[in-house]
Design an enzyme around this catalytic site. Sequence first.
Site, PDB file in Angstrom:
ATOM      1  N   GLU A 136       0.856  -1.195   0.000  1.00 25.78           N
ATOM      2  CA  GLU A 136       0.000   0.000   0.000  1.00 25.78           C
ATOM      3  C   GLU A 136       0.885   1.235   0.000  1.00 25.78           C
ATOM      4  OE1 GLU A 136      -2.240  -0.208   3.608  1.00 25.78           O
ATOM      5  OE2 GLU A 136      -3.051  -2.169   3.101  1.00 25.78           O
TER       6      GLU A 136
ATOM      7  N   LYS B  53       2.224   4.606   1.608  1.00 29.11           N
ATOM      8  CA  LYS B  53       2.315   5.171   2.956  1.00 29.11           C
ATOM      9  C   LYS B  53       1.931   6.646   2.850  1.00 29.11           C
ATOM     10  CE  LYS B  53       5.471   5.423   6.889  1.00 29.11           C
ATOM     11  NZ  LYS B  53       4.988   6.693   7.333  1.00 29.11           N
TER      12      LYS B  53
ATOM     13  N   ASP C  81       1.238  10.348   3.751  1.00 31.01           N
ATOM     14  CA  ASP C  81       1.847  11.275   4.702  1.00 31.01           C
ATOM     15  C   ASP C  81       0.770  12.213   5.243  1.00 31.01           C
ATOM     16  OD1 ASP C  81       3.721  12.476   6.204  1.00 31.01           O
ATOM     17  OD2 ASP C  81       4.698  13.554   4.578  1.00 31.01           O
TER      18      ASP C  81
ATOM     19  N   TYR D 210      -6.772   1.701   6.356  1.00 27.38           N
ATOM     20  CA  TYR D 210      -5.920   0.590   5.952  1.00 27.38           C
ATOM     21  C   TYR D 210      -5.766  -0.513   6.996  1.00 27.38           C
ATOM     22  CZ  TYR D 210      -2.883   3.985   8.299  1.00 27.38           C
ATOM     23  OH  TYR D 210      -2.362   4.898   9.178  1.00 27.38           O
TER      24      TYR D 210
ATOM     25  N   LYS E 293      10.624   3.725   2.766  1.00 24.33           N
ATOM     26  CA  LYS E 293      10.437   5.175   2.591  1.00 24.33           C
ATOM     27  C   LYS E 293      11.118   5.660   1.329  1.00 24.33           C
ATOM     28  CE  LYS E 293      10.048   7.310   6.787  1.00 24.33           C
ATOM     29  NZ  LYS E 293       9.436   8.467   7.289  1.00 24.33           N
TER      30      LYS E 293
ATOM     31  N   CYS F 220      10.316  48.282 -10.834  1.00 24.74           N
ATOM     32  CA  CYS F 220       9.502  47.189 -11.361  1.00 24.74           C
ATOM     33  C   CYS F 220      10.030  46.792 -12.743  1.00 24.74           C
ATOM     34  CB  CYS F 220       8.038  47.631 -11.459  1.00 24.74           C
ATOM     35  SG  CYS F 220       7.016  46.451 -12.361  1.00 24.74           S
TER      36      CYS F 220
ATOM     37  N   CYS G  11       6.986  47.957 -15.388  1.00 29.55           N
ATOM     38  CA  CYS G  11       6.552  49.341 -15.621  1.00 29.55           C
ATOM     39  C   CYS G  11       7.580  50.373 -15.169  1.00 29.55           C
ATOM     40  CB  CYS G  11       5.208  49.598 -14.944  1.00 29.55           C
ATOM     41  SG  CYS G  11       5.350  49.713 -13.154  1.00 29.55           S
TER      42      CYS G  11
ATOM     43  N   CYS H 116       5.311  46.340  -6.509  1.00 23.49           N
ATOM     44  CA  CYS H 116       5.143  47.437  -7.447  1.00 23.49           C
ATOM     45  C   CYS H 116       3.800  48.068  -7.073  1.00 23.49           C
ATOM     46  CB  CYS H 116       5.108  46.882  -8.871  1.00 23.49           C
ATOM     47  SG  CYS H 116       4.399  48.030 -10.051  1.00 23.49           S
TER      48      CYS H 116
ATOM     49  N   CYS I 258       0.268  49.124 -13.702  1.00 23.78           N
ATOM     50  CA  CYS I 258       1.394  48.343 -14.237  1.00 23.78           C
ATOM     51  C   CYS I 258       0.839  47.248 -15.155  1.00 23.78           C
ATOM     52  CB  CYS I 258       2.177  47.732 -13.081  1.00 23.78           C
ATOM     53  SG  CYS I 258       3.366  46.480 -13.580  1.00 23.78           S
TER      54      CYS I 258
HETATM   55  S1  IVH Z   1      -0.241   0.344   8.795  1.00 26.64           S
HETATM   56  C1  IVH Z   1       0.378  -1.697  12.875  1.00 26.64           C
HETATM   57  N1  IVH Z   1      -0.578   1.417   6.438  1.00 26.64           N
HETATM   58  O1  IVH Z   1       2.544   5.347   8.949  1.00 26.64           O
HETATM   59  C2  IVH Z   1       0.424  -1.119  11.513  1.00 26.64           C
HETATM   60  N2  IVH Z   1       0.297   2.787   8.168  1.00 26.64           N
HETATM   61  O2  IVH Z   1       5.078   4.797  10.622  1.00 26.64           O
HETATM   62  C3  IVH Z   1      -0.320   0.122  11.415  1.00 26.64           C
HETATM   63  N3  IVH Z   1       0.686   5.120   7.510  1.00 26.64           N
HETATM   64  O3  IVH Z   1       1.289   5.261  12.193  1.00 26.64           O
HETATM   65  C4  IVH Z   1       0.094   1.032  10.342  1.00 26.64           C
HETATM   66  N4  IVH Z   1      -0.022   4.917   5.433  1.00 26.64           N
HETATM   67  O4  IVH Z   1       0.052   6.709  10.494  1.00 26.64           O
HETATM   68  C5  IVH Z   1      -0.165   1.616   7.716  1.00 26.64           C
HETATM   69  N5  IVH Z   1      -0.983   2.253   4.300  1.00 26.64           N
HETATM   70  C6  IVH Z   1      -0.590   2.440   5.561  1.00 26.64           C
HETATM   71  C7  IVH Z   1      -0.124   3.697   6.016  1.00 26.64           C
HETATM   72  C8  IVH Z   1       0.320   3.832   7.340  1.00 26.64           C
HETATM   73  C9  IVH Z   1       0.455   5.747   6.344  1.00 26.64           C
HETATM   74  C10 IVH Z   1       1.227   5.770   8.711  1.00 26.64           C
HETATM   75  C11 IVH Z   1       0.463   5.467   9.962  1.00 26.64           C
HETATM   76  C12 IVH Z   1       1.451   4.836  10.895  1.00 26.64           C
HETATM   77  C13 IVH Z   1       2.754   5.277  10.328  1.00 26.64           C
HETATM   78  C14 IVH Z   1       3.815   4.257  10.678  1.00 26.64           C
END
Ligand code: IVH
Length: 678
Positions: free
Chosen positions: A120, A122, A124, A232, A320, A414, A417, A432, A437
């Site tokens: 999946e 991650k 932010d 998730y 990451k 500017c 102008c 300006c 202008c």
């Molecule tokens: S699973 C026990 N899935 O990343 C497992 N976390 O550093 C629970 N996060 O605290 C987390 N996308 O806030 C999971 N697809 C995803 C995620 C995800 C973002 C965040 C989440 C977690 C942090 C872990």
Amino acid sequence: MKKASVPAEAQKRALELQKIIRHHDKLYYDQAKPEITDLEYDRLYRELKDLEAEYPSLKTKDSPTQKVGGTATSGKHFQTLPHRLPMLSLDNTYSLEELKEFDERVKKGLEGQKYEYVCELKIDGVSIELIYEKGELVHALTRGDGEKGDDVLRNIQNIPGLPTKLKGSNLPDRIEIRGEVFFTLKDFEAINEDREEKGLPLFANPRNTAAGTLKTVDPKESAKKPLHILLYYVFSPDKLPFDTQQESLQWLKKMGFPEDAHFRLVKNIDQVHDYCEEYQSKRGTIGFDCDGVVLKIDRFDQRQKLGETTKIPRWAIAFKFAAQKAETTLKAITLQVGRTGAITPVAELEPVQLEGTTVSRATLHNEDEIKRKDLRVGDRVIVEKGGLVIPKVLRSLPEKRKGNEKAFKMPSECPVCGSKLEREEDEAAWRCENAACEAQVERRIEHFCGRDAMDIRGAGPAVVKQLLAEKLIKDYADLYALKKSDVAEMERKAEKSAENLIGQIDDSRKRTLGRLLFALGIRHVGVHVAEILAMRYKDIWAVGEASEEELTAIDGIGPIVAHSIVNFFANKTNLKIIDKLDKGGVNLKRLKEEEPSGEQPFAGQIYVFTGELKNYGRKEAEDIVKKLGAKASGSVSKLTTYVVAGEAAGSKLKKAKELGVTVMDEAEFQKMIGKYKK
Ligand code: IVH
């Protein structure tokens, strides 16, 4: 506005407000005995903020407005509740090699069983835990310290697609669902554009903005922001109707939750690598910030077998993304003149590939930023994208200088102008100040035709430029005097965008008053302020006649905005343009759909009336809020937005206080609905 010295009156009031707010913070934090409602607190807070915005020297470091996130947040505004299972974090790595090592550990732990992974994105954002009891959404907890979090349910219940009730038979009594709340990059940019218009400081990134929005005291404020959610992780103390991650994601979709379109079930670690590499290079095209990939064992029984340490599960890991960077040459620094005259330096770069797009320009924000980074024309520089829409110049590489690089000097005039540039104290930008202008005129017309303004699609920047160059228009009101024959030649030469221009201009004559007010380009009047004005005034002339005092009394309009509106209408050139718009057949009146009753400003809110109201019958009060789009309910729950308490209110008031629901008295209620009266 030139910097004014602080009048003694303002100084006195600011100190007084700081003292009062600190006193109430103390009551909240230390004694859990608030004496005022959130609404009253908010009002004091806003008054102080407005004063500080007008006279920045009042914004002392210890001012209560200088808290994290810039919003009035405090744990005590929300009920703190324990997580049944701690919210663990994930082990993470930047190396594909280490993912292989993780896979080796999994293989060992599962003792020869076959296994699959779900990959999946991650996200932010800000993590959240939703708790459903008997199918009903009852809490939404932030991560907090991992053991307990704040219940921010009232700030997320307006998220589109978030079910407040789960439909289905045989569901466990309690279901816990974790996920992430976030802003899309487009929405985040729109929020910042709006803030720029209003002269408010910009938010740093979507993540912090989402965190701030979750902790907003007034749910009406958070409801205005387009938060998104993706889930998730589904679990329960009881048996769930599925046994794998993939099935749980499909179940979420069936229950109506927003769908994660990016997850993938994969068979082995090589396919995990492919997924990671694919999304590392696609990351710039996803539309929201994601900082990596989360890889999870699909089968729940296998998760159990692998178990977890006190901090992290052994069945999942995050890979990451490193922010993608590239080296290139800073060929030139050009200057862009904005609609309000602000001068923005722009880096012109040797084109370079980053996250799937070609980067050849990047904003440098302002003069100080160039100095701080010691950027010189001709320098080799490092640019970064990191999921951002607009790339950044990170730094120069002074060790690669040949000696012919040139330091940047802000011109005193500017670039378009030639008028002298001014820089106000406390402002980062040079401006300006010449409203005539050419660059400003061009930007103003572009803004007028923009999507949220008059929405004249065919009049994009290139067409506007051409109309000006051929002297067919001098300002935006001239658009309405254009004839087919004027643009025929241009349309013949131009591409599709200029097609039907006259027809589109004609359509725009019927736009709402709110759009028109935004389109005029009044400094600090963004989409939202324009809508408030349209709701309050019946036509443009009524707005023009309003005094600063009257405008400031409107909720959502501060002194700086009010001053700017009055200034705009005091300017003869602007009045002539409005007159031209009128003669050109443009609608300058509030449309039916903008009228308060049609607008439903309370949509999504739930009201409970309790006790005896002096000026309204119960039904009458309920009808008023219903007409404004709210629901009225007979009982107080976590989902209640406001409880309006009259004389001798009893158990419902008590319950509201226990649940942390905002309580208003009749006078506050009257004031709140007052501004929506015709
Ligand atoms: S699973 C026990 N899935 O990343 C497992 N976390 O550093 C629970 N996060 O605290 C987390 N996308 O806030 C999971 N697809 C995803 C995620 C995800 C973002 C965040 C989440 C977690 C942090 C872990």
